[in-house]
Scaffold this motif. Sequence first.
Motif, mmCIF file in Angstrom:
data_model
loop_
_atom_site.group_PDB
_atom_site.id
_atom_site.type_symbol
_atom_site.label_atom_id
_atom_site.label_comp_id
_atom_site.label_asym_id
_atom_site.label_seq_id
_atom_site.Cartn_x
_atom_site.Cartn_y
_atom_site.Cartn_z
ATOM 1 N N LYS A 300 0.877 -1.287 0.088
ATOM 2 C CA LYS A 300 -0.208 -0.106 0.073
ATOM 3 C C LYS A 300 0.805 1.233 0.017
ATOM 4 N N HIS A 301 0.087 2.262 -0.117
ATOM 5 C CA HIS A 301 0.962 3.786 -0.167
ATOM 6 C C HIS A 301 1.303 4.417 1.243
ATOM 7 N N ASN A 302 2.245 3.245 1.865
ATOM 8 C CA ASN A 302 2.629 3.975 3.079
ATOM 9 C C ASN A 302 4.337 3.517 3.319
ATOM 10 N N ALA A 303 4.643 4.267 4.321
ATOM 11 C CA ALA A 303 6.217 3.717 4.814
ATOM 12 C C ALA A 303 6.293 2.249 5.347
ATOM 13 N N VAL A 304 5.091 1.955 5.949
ATOM 14 C CA VAL A 304 5.397 0.540 6.575
ATOM 15 C C VAL A 304 5.808 -0.518 5.551
ATOM 16 N N THR A 305 4.815 -0.338 4.418
ATOM 17 C CA THR A 305 5.075 -1.051 3.207
ATOM 18 C C THR A 305 6.610 -0.927 2.725
ATOM 19 N N TYR A 306 6.987 0.242 2.497
ATOM 20 C CA TYR A 306 8.042 0.444 1.933
ATOM 21 C C TYR A 306 9.522 0.412 2.344
ATOM 22 N N VAL A 307 9.679 0.343 3.761
ATOM 23 C CA VAL A 307 10.856 0.041 4.495
ATOM 24 C C VAL A 307 11.342 -1.049 4.409
ATOM 25 N N PRO A 308 10.543 -2.429 4.822
ATOM 26 C CA PRO A 308 10.981 -3.535 4.818
ATOM 27 C C PRO A 308 11.415 -4.194 3.312
ATOM 28 N N ASN A 309 10.767 -3.615 2.451
ATOM 29 C CA ASN A 309 10.995 -4.050 0.902
ATOM 30 C C ASN A 309 12.145 -3.279 0.392
ATOM 31 N N MET A 310 12.808 -2.335 0.818
ATOM 32 C CA MET A 310 13.958 -1.613 0.557
ATOM 33 C C MET A 310 15.239 -2.626 0.519
ATOM 34 N N GLY A 311 15.104 -3.583 1.474
ATOM 35 C CA GLY A 311 16.136 -4.462 1.700
ATOM 36 C C GLY A 311 16.294 -5.325 0.544
ATOM 37 N N ASP A 312 15.434 -5.835 -0.084
ATOM 38 C CA ASP A 312 15.340 -6.670 -1.108
ATOM 39 C C ASP A 312 15.401 -5.974 -2.417
ATOM 40 N N GLY A 313 16.418 -5.482 -2.723
ATOM 41 C CA GLY A 313 16.596 -5.052 -3.969
ATOM 42 C C GLY A 313 17.000 -3.620 -4.251
ATOM 43 N N PRO A 314 16.266 -2.551 -3.669
ATOM 44 C CA PRO A 314 16.534 -1.300 -3.999
ATOM 45 C C PRO A 314 17.644 -0.487 -3.206
ATOM 46 N N ILE A 315 17.780 -1.112 -2.106
ATOM 47 C CA ILE A 315 19.213 -0.703 -1.419
ATOM 48 C C ILE A 315 20.290 -1.069 -2.027
ATOM 49 N N GLU A 316 20.448 -2.343 -2.391
ATOM 50 C CA GLU A 316 21.472 -2.921 -3.029
ATOM 51 C C GLU A 316 21.912 -2.106 -4.603
ATOM 52 N N PHE A 317 20.567 -2.070 -5.122
ATOM 53 C CA PHE A 317 20.692 -1.532 -6.385
ATOM 54 C C PHE A 317 21.574 0.001 -6.340
ATOM 55 N N ILE A 318 21.227 0.778 -5.393
ATOM 56 C CA ILE A 318 22.160 2.086 -5.275
ATOM 57 C C ILE A 318 23.247 1.827 -4.594
ATOM 58 N N SER A 319 23.339 0.851 -3.786
ATOM 59 C CA SER A 319 24.475 0.704 -2.732
ATOM 60 C C SER A 319 25.746 0.309 -3.837
ATOM 61 N N LYS A 320 25.271 -0.621 -4.930
ATOM 62 C CA LYS A 320 26.505 -1.111 -5.755
ATOM 63 C C LYS A 320 26.915 0.212 -6.660
ATOM 64 N N VAL A 321 26.458 1.364 -6.752
ATOM 65 C CA VAL A 321 27.108 2.309 -7.472
ATOM 66 C C VAL A 321 27.638 3.485 -6.805
ATOM 67 N N MET A 322 27.580 3.303 -5.335
ATOM 68 C CA MET A 322 27.650 4.281 -4.627
ATOM 69 C C MET A 322 29.006 3.988 -3.758
ATOM 70 N N GLU A 323 29.749 4.751 -3.304
ATOM 71 C CA GLU A 323 31.084 4.642 -2.616
ATOM 72 C C GLU A 323 31.049 4.808 -1.112
ATOM 73 N N GLY A 324 31.878 4.466 -0.263
ATOM 74 C CA GLY A 324 32.106 4.468 1.011
ATOM 75 C C GLY A 324 32.081 3.358 1.960
ATOM 76 N N PRO A 325 32.673 3.168 3.023
ATOM 77 C CA PRO A 325 33.445 4.290 3.579
ATOM 78 C C PRO A 325 34.629 4.505 2.745
ATOM 79 N N VAL A 326 35.316 5.456 2.696
ATOM 80 C CA VAL A 326 36.523 5.777 1.650
ATOM 81 C C VAL A 326 37.324 6.731 2.512
ATOM 82 N N GLU A 327 38.590 6.629 2.174
ATOM 83 C CA GLU A 327 39.807 7.290 2.675
ATOM 84 C C GLU A 327 40.186 8.440 1.517
#
Length: 327
Positions: A300-327
Amino acid sequence: MYHFEIPPFTDKGSSVSFGQPADGGGGGGGAVKQAPNSKMLMPTGPAADFKNAQTLPDGTHIAVTTLDGKKSGFKGKVWVWAPKEYNDPKFAKSGFPVLIALPGGAGFPNNYWMGTDLGLQSSISKWYAEGKSKPFILAMPVLNPGPDDKGIYWDGSDIPGQPKMGTWLTDDVPDLMKANFRTIKSRDGWAFMGSSTGGFAGMKAVLKHPDKFKAVIASGPDIVPDSSLWKGHDKEKAENNPELLAKDLIDKKGPDVYIAFQVGDSESNKRTLPDVQKFIATYGNKGPVHTSLKIIPGGKHNAVTYVPNMGDGPIEFISKVMEGPVE
């Protein structure tokens, strides 16, 4: 006493300093010496007055400050959180990526990501431990300058004659984070996430400022600006339209941006999923606009729906192209 937040039985309201390296140096760098070719940006200062809003079980803090935006002229609250890795001695010389988290709804006077009931902070720590996510620092600003009790919102944009909420989100809030945290110099350390109108604002920010931001998780977002405040300002409205911004980015052949969409199949607005699918079909994965879509069964259209599902795809999608921690 803790329940009623009466000191010393609670640390709510106490000062929090995030910018201090683990070796005891000051927020401006202290004993940590930065190499000239470092990808990390030491806190530039001046230090903000952060007050603890909540302490998590792992000892990390969600803190809040009132930011007087120098570039936007808007003054509002920003909540921040850093994962426990930020104060780990092995990362004392490392810059961390920043995720600017935007709410849906009124987005004023609070940003609902600042509470722990939705589990965003603990989820990021969990996902990092699982190898799915970067250890993001969170910035959680107010999205709008006032309540939406009359159905008015600002589209995270600089609407003529209105508070400059676009500049607030893309200049002032990042400047606050750079002033107080070890961050990353390049856009590879900067991303947005948001729900509903916050998803629109984050997606639009990345498409409009691809030199500053690389990725966004947009959950149940609007695709085009639709605030009633745009009336009479068609030119400026077009300049904040993700469809037109995506087309322009494709025409210019970059830089590359990454949009992870999340949409429930039971959204209250039945146009949300087809509108996102149309955007992806028209602009996604054509040159520099890289997209993914997670359709949430029963979502449904709410954050309760979105947060748990971020961990199965979306957070990986952006993390793969981002950096950090970096020196």
